[in-house]
Design a protein around this motif. Structure first.
Motif, PDB file in Angstrom:
ATOM      1  N   ARG A   7      60.542  64.212  66.455  1.00 36.83           N
ATOM      2  CA  ARG A   7      59.975  64.465  67.777  1.00 36.83           C
ATOM      3  C   ARG A   7      59.953  65.957  68.072  1.00 36.83           C
ATOM      4  O   ARG A   7      60.897  66.683  67.745  1.00 36.83           O
ATOM      5  N   VAL A   8      58.858  66.413  68.668  1.00 34.41           N
ATOM      6  CA  VAL A   8      58.720  67.844  68.983  1.00 34.41           C
ATOM      7  C   VAL A   8      59.616  68.184  70.177  1.00 34.41           C
ATOM      8  O   VAL A   8      59.545  67.537  71.210  1.00 34.41           O
ATOM      9  N   THR A   9      60.463  69.207  69.993  1.00 36.65           N
ATOM     10  CA  THR A   9      61.337  69.601  71.114  1.00 36.65           C
ATOM     11  C   THR A   9      61.002  70.989  71.654  1.00 36.65           C
ATOM     12  O   THR A   9      61.442  71.359  72.724  1.00 36.65           O
ATOM     13  N   HIS A  10      60.264  71.765  70.869  1.00 35.37           N
ATOM     14  CA  HIS A  10      59.973  73.134  71.298  1.00 35.37           C
ATOM     15  C   HIS A  10      58.690  73.597  70.639  1.00 35.37           C
ATOM     16  O   HIS A  10      58.457  73.294  69.470  1.00 35.37           O
ATOM     17  N   LEU A  11      57.884  74.306  71.383  1.00 36.95           N
ATOM     18  CA  LEU A  11      56.614  74.821  70.842  1.00 36.95           C
ATOM     19  C   LEU A  11      56.475  76.271  71.226  1.00 36.95           C
ATOM     20  O   LEU A  11      56.769  76.647  72.359  1.00 36.95           O
ATOM     21  N   GLY A  27      52.312  68.233  72.051  1.00 41.19           N
ATOM     22  CA  GLY A  27      53.055  68.582  73.256  1.00 41.19           C
ATOM     23  C   GLY A  27      54.517  68.215  73.042  1.00 41.19           C
ATOM     24  O   GLY A  27      54.859  67.467  72.110  1.00 41.19           O
ATOM     25  N   ILE A  28      55.372  68.749  73.891  1.00 41.27           N
ATOM     26  CA  ILE A  28      56.803  68.435  73.798  1.00 41.27           C
ATOM     27  C   ILE A  28      56.986  66.920  73.933  1.00 41.27           C
ATOM     28  O   ILE A  28      56.362  66.287  74.780  1.00 41.27           O
ATOM     29  N   GLY A  29      57.847  66.383  73.053  1.00 40.72           N
ATOM     30  CA  GLY A  29      58.143  64.951  73.126  1.00 40.72           C
ATOM     31  C   GLY A  29      57.254  64.095  72.220  1.00 40.72           C
ATOM     32  O   GLY A  29      57.540  62.922  72.000  1.00 40.72           O
ATOM     33  N   ASP A  30      56.162  64.686  71.684  1.00 35.81           N
ATOM     34  CA  ASP A  30      55.276  63.913  70.805  1.00 35.81           C
ATOM     35  C   ASP A  30      55.982  63.552  69.501  1.00 35.81           C
ATOM     36  O   ASP A  30      56.830  64.308  69.010  1.00 35.81           O
ATOM     37  N   VAL A  36      61.413  70.484  65.674  1.00 36.75           N
ATOM     38  CA  VAL A  36      61.353  69.028  65.771  1.00 36.75           C
ATOM     39  C   VAL A  36      62.754  68.466  65.549  1.00 36.75           C
ATOM     40  O   VAL A  36      63.588  69.092  64.892  1.00 36.75           O
ATOM     41  N   ARG A  37      62.981  67.277  66.120  1.00 37.83           N
ATOM     42  CA  ARG A  37      64.289  66.648  65.973  1.00 37.83           C
ATOM     43  C   ARG A  37      64.133  65.395  65.132  1.00 37.83           C
ATOM     44  O   ARG A  37      63.282  64.542  65.422  1.00 37.83           O
TER      45      ARG A  37
END
Ligand SMILES: Nc1ncnc2c1ncn2[C@@H]1O[C@H](COP(=O)(O)OP(=O)(O)OP(=O)(O)O)[C@@H](O)[C@H]1O
Length: 330
Positions: free
Chosen positions: A277-281, A315-318, A292-293
Motif C-alpha cells: 500500500r502506498v504511504t507516501h508520494l 494516491g496515498i492508500g492505493d 509503500v508498506r
C-alpha cells in the motif's frame, strides 16, 4: 606516478587506526577513499603524503616502484589540498600560488620571472585569470579552493592528495567543483587520491573507489562495480539508498529504490510480486519517490520516473503490486 601501498598498519597509542592496508593506485587515476568518519581515510592519506608514518616495520609505500616509506614529506613531491587548509589571508592570490616556489632553497628556486609565468599558467589552468591581485576574503569559497589547488600544483607534484576538498562548500558549488575537478584531472592526468565521506561524490568523480570501515579496506573497485556488486551489507548500505528487508530468522535482503517495479494491483503475479500500500508520494522534477508498506509491515522506498508515476495515477492508500530484484547479503 603509480602508488603501491603494501600491508600498512598504524596505531595511535593502543588505538588501531589502520589495519593491514594494501592498495594499488594506477598511474594517472583519480581514486577516492570513501568511508564514515573515523574509518582511517585521513590517516592513510597522511601516510601516503609522508606527514605520518606507519608503525615501525609495518608496511611499504612505493611511488612508481620506488620505496618512499622513509622519505619525508618535503622530498616526496606531493601536492595537498585540505578542507580547512586556509589560504594566507595577507597575501594575494598570486602570492599564495607562488608560495611553495618562493620558499624553495635558493639553488632550486626559479627566478622571479619564471615564478610569475608559472603563476599565470596556473591561474589559467584553474580558470581564475584576472583574479591574481585579489585577496582570499574577496573570493567565493569555490574560487578559494581552486586557488588552494593551484598552490598545491605550483611545485609540479607527482601526486595530488585532496582531503575533503569541497567539504566546507554548499551543495551547488560542490557539484560544480566536482565536475570541474573531473575535467581538470582528465586534462592534466595527475595521479590523484582524494578523501570523501560523500558516496555520490566518490561514485561520480572517481575511477577507483576504496571503501573503508573501521581501519580496514572493505572493497575496492570501479564505481559501477562497487555500487552494483557490493561485497558486504556495509558497502550496500553505505553506497546510497537501499531498502533492507530482514524477515525473522533469515538473512537480510537488499533492494535499491530504482530496482523496484510498481504495477497496478490488478497485474499482481503471486510468483514474483508482493502486494503493498502506498504511504507516501513525492514528485518534484523528473524523478518521483514513493514509500509503500508490505503486508508484514516493512516499508520500501521506491524510485520511479515522473512519467511512470503519472501513468499509475496513484494516491496515498492505493494498493499496488511491487516486483523487486532482491540481493542477498554477500
Ligand atoms: N594523531 C592522532 N592521535 C590519536 N588518534 C588519532 C590521531 N589521528 C587520528 N586518530 C584517530 O584515528 C581514527 C581515524 O582517523 P581519521 O582521521 O583517519 O579518520 P577519517 O576516516 O579521515 O575520519 P573523518 O572523515 O572524520 O575525517 C580516528 O578514531 C581518530 O580519532
Amino acid at each position: 606516478m603509480s602508488i603501491s601501498i603494501h600491508s600498512i598498519h598504524k596505531h595511535f597509542g593502543s588505538y588501531s587506526a589502520l589495519e593491514d592496508i594494501s592498495l594499488e593506485i594506477p598511474n594517472g587515476s583519480l581514486t577516492a577513499l570513501l568511508g564514515p568518519s573515523g574509518s582511517g581515510k585521513t590517516t592513510l592519506l597522511r601516510i601516503v603524503a609522508g606527514l605520518e608514518f606507519p608503525d615501525e616495520g609495518a608496511g611499504i609505500i612505493r611511488f612508481h616502484g620506488q620505496n618512499v616509506s622513509n622519505i619525508p614529506v618535503v622530498k616526496r613531491g606531493v601536492g595537498f589540498v585540505f578542507q580547512h587548509y586556509a589560504l594566507f589571508r595577507h597575501m594575494t592570490v598570486a602570492q599564495n600560488i607562488a608560495f611553495g616556489l618562493t620558499v624553495l632553497p635558493k639553488k632550486h628556486r626559479p627566478s622571479r620571472g619564471e615564478i610569475r609565468s608559472r603563476v599565470n599558467e596556473l591561474l589559467d589552468l584553474v580558470k581564475l585569470e584576472g583574479l591574481a591581485k585579489r585577496r582570499p576574503d574577496q573570493l567565493s569559497g569555490g574560487q578559494r579552493q581552486r586557488v588552494a589547488l593551484a598552490r598545491a600544483l605550483a611545485i609540479r607534484p607527482k601526486v595530488l592528495l585532496l582531503d575533503e576538498p569541497f567539504g566546507a562548500l554548499d551543495a551547488q558549488v560542490r557539484k560544480e567543483l566536482r565536475r570541474w575537478l573531473r575535467q581538470f584531472h582528465d586534462e592534466i592526468g595527475l595521479t590523484t587520491l582524494f578523501v570523501t565521506h560523500d558516496q555520490e561524490e566518490a561514485l561520480e568523480l572517481a575511477d577507483q573507489v576504496v571503501v573503508m570501515r573501521n581501519a580496514r579496506i572493505e572493497q575496492v573497485g570501479k564505481p559501477q562495480d562497487v555500487y552494483d556488486h557490493p561485497r558486504s551489507p556495509f558497502v550496500y548500505e553505505f553506497l546510497g539508498n537501499v531498502n533492507k528487508v530482514q524477515r525473522h530468522g533469515s538473512e537480510p535482503q537488499y533492494v535499491r529504490p530504482h530496482e523496484i517495479e510498481v504495477l497496478f494491483a490488478a497485474e499482481y503475479e503471486p510468483a514474483t510480486d508482493q502486494l503493498a500500500r502506498v504511504t507516501h508520494l513525492f514528485s518534484a522534477g523528473p524523478v518521483a519517490s514513493l514509500t509503500v508498506r508490505l503486508p508484514d509491515g516493512y516499508f520500501l522506498d521506491v524510485q520511479l520516473s515522473r512519467k511512470q508515476l503519472d501513468e499509475l495515477a496513484l494516491g496515498i492508500g492505493d494498493e499496488v503490486a511491487v516486483r523487486m530484484r532482491i540481493h542477498g547479503a554477500a
